[in-house]
Scaffold this motif. Structure first.
Motif, short mmCIF file in Angstrom:
data_model
loop_
_atom_site.label_atom_id
_atom_site.label_comp_id
_atom_site.label_asym_id
_atom_site.label_seq_id
_atom_site.Cartn_x
_atom_site.Cartn_y
_atom_site.Cartn_z
N SER A 18 -21.34 5.82 -28.25
CA SER A 18 -20.01 5.28 -27.94
C SER A 18 -19.20 5.24 -29.22
O SER A 18 -19.66 4.75 -30.24
CB SER A 18 -20.12 3.87 -27.37
N CYS A 19 -17.98 5.73 -29.16
CA CYS A 19 -17.10 5.77 -30.33
C CYS A 19 -16.57 4.36 -30.60
O CYS A 19 -15.96 3.76 -29.72
CB CYS A 19 -15.96 6.75 -30.09
N PRO A 20 -16.81 3.81 -31.79
CA PRO A 20 -16.29 2.47 -32.11
C PRO A 20 -14.76 2.46 -32.15
O PRO A 20 -14.13 3.49 -32.37
CB PRO A 20 -16.86 2.19 -33.51
N PRO A 21 -14.15 1.30 -31.95
CA PRO A 21 -12.69 1.21 -31.89
C PRO A 21 -11.98 1.64 -33.17
O PRO A 21 -10.88 2.19 -33.13
CB PRO A 21 -12.40 -0.26 -31.60
N GLU A 22 -12.58 1.40 -34.33
CA GLU A 22 -11.89 1.69 -35.60
C GLU A 22 -12.10 3.12 -36.09
O GLU A 22 -11.59 3.50 -37.13
CB GLU A 22 -12.35 0.69 -36.69
N ARG A 24 -11.85 7.33 -35.70
CA ARG A 24 -11.05 8.38 -35.08
C ARG A 24 -11.79 9.72 -35.14
O ARG A 24 -12.84 9.85 -35.76
CB ARG A 24 -9.71 8.53 -35.82
N GLY A 47 -11.89 9.62 -28.30
CA GLY A 47 -11.16 8.48 -28.83
C GLY A 47 -12.02 7.23 -28.83
O GLY A 47 -13.16 7.23 -28.36
N PRO A 48 -11.47 6.15 -29.36
CA PRO A 48 -12.20 4.88 -29.40
C PRO A 48 -12.62 4.43 -28.00
O PRO A 48 -11.85 4.51 -27.04
CB PRO A 48 -11.20 3.89 -30.00
N GLY A 49 -13.88 4.02 -27.88
CA GLY A 49 -14.41 3.54 -26.61
C GLY A 49 -15.01 4.63 -25.74
O GLY A 49 -15.75 4.34 -24.80
N GLN A 50 -14.73 5.89 -26.02
CA GLN A 50 -15.30 6.98 -25.23
C GLN A 50 -16.71 7.30 -25.73
O GLN A 50 -17.08 6.99 -26.86
CB GLN A 50 -14.42 8.23 -25.33
N GLN A 51 -17.48 7.98 -24.87
CA GLN A 51 -18.84 8.34 -25.22
C GLN A 51 -18.93 9.85 -25.43
O GLN A 51 -18.19 10.62 -24.83
CB GLN A 51 -19.81 7.91 -24.12
#
Length: 130
Positions: A18-22, A24, A47-51
């Motif tokens: 999972s991509c962390p929010p901070e 890119r 993007g942030p939140g996507q896997q």
């Protein structure tokens, strides 16, 4: 080479991250698989939140073989297998010489003041005598 020493076989393992929010696209993300840490870049379009899926190389799991099991089972190495393993470990003479030379050169470069004193002090004493 002892019989209980084995080469580590590596295998590809797919991991869902999972991509962390901070973070890119293109930036590295630290993930932990088993006991190993990996740094993987976030792929384009994530993007942030996507896997996203990532392939990492991890050691293949094997059962431990005791020395007694190795001597009594079909695990015992033949002379040919031992010879092949030793040949894989062989490092050419020139490679070893090059590594030793570079290590000593680096060591002497760091001790340049000492080396200058070793050369100049005897010359200074000779200059005083004559």
């Amino acid at each position: 080479i002892p019989a209980d020493v084995q080469e580590v076989e590596m295998e590809d393992q797919e991991v869902l991250v999972s991509c962390p929010p901070e973070v890119r696209t293109g930036q590295p993300v630290m993930i932990k698989v088993g006991i190993q840490n990996f740094q993987v870049p976030v792929p384009d379009g994530v993007g942030p939140g996507q896997q996203f899926m990532v392939k990492v190389k991890t050691p293949k799991l094997r059962r431990n073989v005791s020395r007694e099991d190795a001597e009594t089972s079909d695990f015992a190495l033949t002379r040919e297998q031992i010879r092949e393993r030793v040949e894989k470990l062989h490092t050419p003479f020139m490679t070893q010489s090059n590594a030793l030379f570079r290590k000593n050169l680096s060591f002497q470069y760091k001790r340049w003041v000492t080396n200058c004193c070793l050369v100049l002090v005897p010359l200074f004493v000779l200059a005083l005598v004559f």
